[in-house]
Design an enzyme around this catalytic site. Structure first.
Site, PDB file in Angstrom:
ATOM      1  N   GLU A   1      33.741  41.447  43.694  1.00 20.80           N
ATOM      2  CA  GLU A   1      33.326  40.207  42.986  1.00 20.80           C
ATOM      3  C   GLU A   1      34.297  39.227  42.728  1.00 20.80           C
ATOM      4  OE1 GLU A   1      31.698  41.431  39.196  1.00 20.80           O
ATOM      5  OE2 GLU A   1      30.443  43.082  40.242  1.00 20.80           O
TER       6      GLU A   1
ATOM      7  N   LYS B   1      32.961  46.194  48.710  1.00 21.15           N
ATOM      8  CA  LYS B   1      32.456  44.907  48.095  1.00 21.15           C
ATOM      9  C   LYS B   1      33.256  44.785  46.974  1.00 21.15           C
ATOM     10  CE  LYS B   1      28.507  44.501  45.606  1.00 21.15           C
ATOM     11  NZ  LYS B   1      29.043  44.060  44.430  1.00 21.15           N
TER      12      LYS B   1
ATOM     13  N   ASP C   1      28.776  49.485  41.555  1.00 18.09           N
ATOM     14  CA  ASP C   1      29.495  50.157  39.965  1.00 18.09           C
ATOM     15  C   ASP C   1      28.258  49.789  39.076  1.00 18.09           C
ATOM     16  OD1 ASP C   1      29.511  47.248  39.955  1.00 18.09           O
ATOM     17  OD2 ASP C   1      31.374  47.021  39.488  1.00 18.09           O
ATOM     18  N   SER C   2      27.362  49.554  39.558  1.00 17.62           N
ATOM     19  CA  SER C   2      26.036  49.618  38.517  1.00 17.62           C
ATOM     20  C   SER C   2      25.765  51.029  38.042  1.00 17.62           C
ATOM     21  CB  SER C   2      24.737  48.738  38.971  1.00 17.62           C
ATOM     22  OG  SER C   2      24.525  49.378  40.269  1.00 17.62           O
TER      23      SER C   2
ATOM     24  N   GLU D   1      24.478  36.681  43.342  1.00 16.28           N
ATOM     25  CA  GLU D   1      23.523  37.474  42.459  1.00 16.28           C
ATOM     26  C   GLU D   1      23.279  36.275  41.033  1.00 16.28           C
ATOM     27  OE1 GLU D   1      24.846  41.018  40.700  1.00 16.28           O
ATOM     28  OE2 GLU D   1      23.660  40.801  39.008  1.00 16.28           O
TER      29      GLU D   1
ATOM     30  N   ASP E   1      31.513  49.494  46.243  1.00 13.59           N
ATOM     31  CA  ASP E   1      31.802  48.582  45.113  1.00 13.59           C
ATOM     32  C   ASP E   1      33.483  48.923  44.735  1.00 13.59           C
ATOM     33  OD1 ASP E   1      30.395  46.381  44.730  1.00 13.59           O
ATOM     34  OD2 ASP E   1      29.351  47.201  43.154  1.00 13.59           O
TER      35      ASP E   1
HETATM   36  O1  KIV Z   1      26.548  47.029  41.354  1.00 13.65           O
HETATM   37  C1  KIV Z   1      25.782  46.865  41.938  1.00 13.65           C
HETATM   38  O2  KIV Z   1      24.691  47.523  41.955  1.00 13.65           O
HETATM   39  C2  KIV Z   1      25.856  45.583  42.373  1.00 13.65           C
HETATM   40  C3  KIV Z   1      24.383  45.026  43.088  1.00 13.65           C
HETATM   41  C4  KIV Z   1      23.506  44.752  41.901  1.00 13.65           C
HETATM   42  C5  KIV Z   1      24.447  43.963  43.867  1.00 13.65           C
HETATM   43  O3  KIV Z   1      26.868  44.877  42.549  1.00 13.65           O
END
Ligand code: KIV
Length: 285
Positions: free
Chosen positions: A133, A131, A62-63, A200, A101
């Protein structure tokens, strides 16, 4: 409409691949304590094609909120954005496990909400897992999903979706209490059935402890070389940005190289050196 069924066969961005066997979630889980797992973020088909032969896992992070959309954080990223980019990365990869994510607000309310969102991701992208968090509080959700056939990768330590609660993006685990909580978080997520955990922005000793404590691969980012694998945001490691976190190593200066190429293009357009004889069509005789 399923993004997987789009026919992009004639697109130059999606040539027919040479047959390749895709890694699986169980294969990644079995890498605990073995060869380090190579993971990078990917958001587009073309980047996925370039990264895929070298990686074990492609993370549609989600970056992308900051990297692709210029948003100030990951919080405004939507499920539809993640699904569109997840499908693009699956279309561009043939070897890596693709993990998508879950964006902020799409999974925290209840295991049922998480299943509803994650099942859309799985069905509409073709990804192998999701994924999320979170730590101990999220463990029942991880168990709910994994028991229903959705592989989950955890994410503990510095969890960017919690930036407002954490007060920033600083490294975590420096106090004894925080150290113990993050270790408990990683254990809880792994015990709940996650096939891997991203750690992280945690101090190195804590990253090493987490890696030793859990039975699934721990993927570090700003963590330790002793983790079971590493992940970075691809645009960070390629040098697309001037400002990057301390833990990023710039393996190239793509921003500088793009600027130089575009400067040359602009010069040639202005001087009429481009297009040259090779780039224009001759009239038929
Ligand atoms: O959103 C993302 O890119 C991430 C990674 C930096 C682990 O969660």
């Amino acid at each position: 409409m399923s993004h997987m069924t789009l026919d992009t066969g004639t697109s130059r961005a999606n040539p027919t691949p040479s047959p390749m066997k895709r890694l699986t979630v169980p294969a990644i889980r079995n890498r605990k304590g073995k060869d380090p797992i190579v993971m990078l973020t990917a958001y587009t088909t073309r980047m996925a094609q370039l990264l895929d032969p070298h990686c074990d896992v492609l993370l549609v992070g989600d970056s992308l909120g900051q990297v692709i959309y210029g948003l100030p954080s990951t919080l405004p990223v939507t499920l539809d954005m993640m699904i569109a980019h997840g499908a693009a990365v699956v279309r561009g990869s043939y070897h890596s496990v693709v993990i998508v994510d879950m964006p902020f607000g799409s999974y925290e309310a209840s295991p049922e909400q998480a299943f509803h969102s994650a099942s859309r991701v799985m069905a509409e992208t073709g990804a192998a897992g999701v994924k999320m968090e979170g730590g101990e509080t999220l463990a029942p959700t991880v168990e709910f999903l994994t028991r229903r056939g959705i592989p989950v990768m955890g994410h503990v330590g510095l969890t960017p979706q919690a930036v407002n609660a954490l007060g920033g993006y600083g490294a975590r685990g420096r106090s004894n209490a925080e150290h113990a909580q993050i270790l408990d978080d990683a254990r809880a997520i792994a015990d709940a059935g996650a096939f891997g955990v991203v750690a992280e922005g945690v101090v190195e000793t804590l990253a090493n402890e987490i890696t030793a404590a859990v039975s699934v691969p721990v993927i570090g980012i700003g963590a330790s070389s002793q983790c079971d694998g590493q992940v970075l945001v691809t645009e960070d490691m390629l040098g697309m940005f001037e400002r990057t976190p301390r833990f990023v190593k710039r393996f190239d200066d793509l921003a500088g190289r793009i600027s130089a190429a575009v400067e040359t293009y602009a010069t040639e357009v202005r001087s009429r050196a481009f297009p040259g004889a090779e780039q224009v069509y001759a009239a038929r005789d």
